[in-house]
Design a protein around this motif. Structure first.
Motif, PDB file in Angstrom:
ATOM      1  N   TYR A  38      18.767  11.129 -59.841  1.00 40.82           N
ATOM      2  CA  TYR A  38      18.959  10.815 -58.421  1.00 40.82           C
ATOM      3  C   TYR A  38      19.668   9.475 -58.255  1.00 40.82           C
ATOM      4  O   TYR A  38      20.519   9.308 -57.383  1.00 40.82           O
ATOM      5  CB  TYR A  38      17.610  10.809 -57.690  1.00 40.82           C
TER       6      TYR A  38
ATOM      7  N   LYS B  62       7.032  24.924 -52.215  1.00 39.63           N
ATOM      8  CA  LYS B  62       8.341  24.960 -52.853  1.00 39.63           C
ATOM      9  C   LYS B  62       8.267  24.451 -54.286  1.00 39.63           C
ATOM     10  O   LYS B  62       8.862  25.031 -55.207  1.00 39.63           O
ATOM     11  CB  LYS B  62       9.335  24.125 -52.050  1.00 39.63           C
TER      12      LYS B  62
ATOM     13  N   ASP C 274      15.111  13.940 -54.668  1.00 39.38           N
ATOM     14  CA  ASP C 274      15.822  13.505 -53.462  1.00 39.38           C
ATOM     15  C   ASP C 274      14.865  13.495 -52.269  1.00 39.38           C
ATOM     16  O   ASP C 274      14.397  14.552 -51.838  1.00 39.38           O
ATOM     17  CB  ASP C 274      17.000  14.450 -53.198  1.00 39.38           C
TER      18      ASP C 274
ATOM     19  N   LEU D 238      17.987  16.664 -57.663  1.00 44.21           N
ATOM     20  CA  LEU D 238      17.627  17.588 -56.593  1.00 44.21           C
ATOM     21  C   LEU D 238      16.134  17.552 -56.286  1.00 44.21           C
ATOM     22  O   LEU D 238      15.721  17.592 -55.124  1.00 44.21           O
ATOM     23  CB  LEU D 238      18.055  19.007 -56.966  1.00 44.21           C
TER      24      LEU D 238
ATOM     25  N   GLN E 188      15.421  13.233 -49.236  1.00 40.98           N
ATOM     26  CA  GLN E 188      15.965  13.920 -48.073  1.00 40.98           C
ATOM     27  C   GLN E 188      15.813  15.437 -48.166  1.00 40.98           C
ATOM     28  O   GLN E 188      16.073  16.145 -47.199  1.00 40.98           O
ATOM     29  CB  GLN E 188      17.444  13.566 -47.899  1.00 40.98           C
ATOM     30  N   ARG E 189      15.415  15.919 -49.327  1.00 35.74           N
ATOM     31  CA  ARG E 189      15.191  17.348 -49.505  1.00 35.74           C
ATOM     32  C   ARG E 189      13.715  17.664 -49.341  1.00 35.74           C
ATOM     33  O   ARG E 189      12.865  16.995 -49.929  1.00 35.74           O
ATOM     34  CB  ARG E 189      15.672  17.814 -50.885  1.00 35.74           C
ATOM     35  N   GLU E 190      13.420  18.677 -48.568  1.00 36.86           N
ATOM     36  CA  GLU E 190      12.028  19.106 -48.391  1.00 36.86           C
ATOM     37  C   GLU E 190      11.491  19.632 -49.715  1.00 36.86           C
ATOM     38  O   GLU E 190      12.110  20.454 -50.370  1.00 36.86           O
ATOM     39  CB  GLU E 190      11.973  20.188 -47.300  1.00 36.86           C
ATOM     40  N   MET E 191      10.336  19.118 -50.117  1.00 32.67           N
ATOM     41  CA  MET E 191       9.742  19.537 -51.382  1.00 32.67           C
ATOM     42  C   MET E 191       8.221  19.569 -51.240  1.00 32.67           C
ATOM     43  O   MET E 191       7.496  18.783 -51.851  1.00 32.67           O
ATOM     44  CB  MET E 191      10.172  18.587 -52.514  1.00 32.67           C
TER      45      MET E 191
ATOM     46  N   ASN F 158      24.017  17.277 -48.780  1.00 28.27           N
ATOM     47  CA  ASN F 158      22.868  17.161 -49.666  1.00 28.27           C
ATOM     48  C   ASN F 158      21.691  18.045 -49.303  1.00 28.27           C
ATOM     49  O   ASN F 158      20.773  18.166 -50.093  1.00 28.27           O
ATOM     50  CB  ASN F 158      22.441  15.684 -49.804  1.00 28.27           C
ATOM     51  N   LYS F 159      21.698  18.669 -48.149  1.00 25.02           N
ATOM     52  CA  LYS F 159      20.610  19.594 -47.842  1.00 25.02           C
ATOM     53  C   LYS F 159      21.022  21.033 -48.059  1.00 25.02           C
ATOM     54  O   LYS F 159      20.262  21.950 -47.811  1.00 25.02           O
ATOM     55  CB  LYS F 159      20.138  19.377 -46.401  1.00 25.02           C
TER      56      LYS F 159
END
Length: 337
Positions: A205, A83, A74, A71, A76-79, A5-6
């Motif tokens: 998600y 970005k 999520d 995406l 767990q994703r850096e945002m 997922n990353k």
């Protein structure tokens, strides 16, 4: 989510590739309907194409919104802001280039000539969201990205139960009321002024994280599919296939879950699929121009239906890929399309 997922999520790449082709096929049918009358095309052909479009294409836009939401939301994703604003600028850049270009082209065609004041008219059309029809997706996705900072903190701390309830009622409020409105002489309550497709962005998600393709979703997807076929092909209620209606929602979710189960496979051995996935957004933007050009240059109704539909799908798809490859050589376009 899978363990990837990353990084690259393989089944989402498959969604992008297959979905891009599905959209081109859908617009091939739509282009023929715009260019030629029902009498020229024939009732049988229109009914068959409508059935094909429902089965193979109508899921694509809802699923594209869902994977974007999955995406972007999520936790767990850096945002970070950098970005996020990069994603926003990408869509704004697309509107200022492709969207503005489409507006100019339409103004020129309507006037029969080009003049300098026409640029201002075209820009006003752009700001009024009056570009080519398919650009609505870009306008809405830009708005959803801008709303993302308001949503992500809640998604990060929400339990599955809480998220599920919010996702359900978002679909009821934004999609369900529009579905019921189709049978009424008026639109139901619209007190929440949010684009209806935001429901897909919000639930994406949740769908990818918590749901699996099981008997319940297979049945729900089939009921959704059959209802659209019966109402649209059988009774002429073609509005039921629109993404803003709830009819397509269960089918779209089932299709996404099918990709998740069966196509979580690396694209390394499928270079054509990988290419289309990489170019999918650009394909969406550009292909209608080639389809419109084809019906302007040739009488596509003179060809057998299967020949015309395949030609209006394959040729614009190939030309779009070539055009994107060339555009990516221009400074500023690389990474945008």
């Amino acid at each position: 989510m899978t363990a990837q997922n990353k990084g690259t999520i393989h089944y989402i790449q498959w969604v992008r590739a297959v979905g891009a082709v599905a959209i081109v096929l859908l617009h091939a049918f739509v282009t023929m309907r715009i260019a030629y009358s029902a009498e020229v095309l024939g009732a049988g052909r229109l009914a068959l194409e409508e059935a094909i479009s429902i089965v193979f294409t109508r899921w694509a836009v809802p699923v594209f919104f869902m994977i974007s939401g999955a995406l972007m939301l999520d936790p767990q994703r850096e945002m970070g802001w950098k970005k996020l604003l990069g994603h926003v600028w990408r869509l704004a850049f697309v509107l200022l280039t492709f969207g503005f270009g489409f507006c100019i082209a339409e103004c020129v065609v309507n006037a029969g000539e080009f003049s300098a004041p026409m640029l201002l008219d075209a820009f006003n059309h752009l700001l009024d969201q009056d570009s080519w029809d398919h650009m609505w997706y870009v306008y809405e996705l830009l708005g959803f990205y801008l709303m993302t900072p308001l949503i992500r903190p809640w998604v990060a701390q929400a339990s599955r139960e809480e998220y599920g309830k919010v996702a359900f009622w978002a679909c009821v409020l934004l999609l369900g009321t529009r579905a019921v409105s189709g049978f009424l002489p008026y639109a139901m309550y619209y007190g929440v002024s949010i684009p209806h497709c935001f429901a897909y962005y919000l639930i994406g998600y949740y769908v990818i994280t918590y749901l699996e393709l099981d008997t319940r979703w297979i049945v729900a997807g089939l009921v959704s599919l059959v209802s659209m076929l019966v109402l649209s092909v059988g009774f002429g209620c073609d509005w039921v296939t629109e993404p803003i209606r709830a009819f397509v929602t269960p089918y779209s979710i089932a299709v996404l879950l099918a990709f998740k189960r069966y196509l979580d496979v690396s694209l390394d051995k499928y270079p054509v699929v990988s290419l289309i996935a990489d170019y999918s957004f650009g394909i969406y933007l550009i292909h209608p121009a080639f389809q419109h050009a084809m019906v302007m240059l040739r009488d596509m109704s003179a060809y057998p239906a299967v020949v015309a539909d395949i030609a209006l799908t394959v040729i614009p798809l190939v030309l779009s890929i070539a055009a994107i490859w060339l555009l990516r050589l221009i400074p500023g376009f690389k990474g945008k399309i």
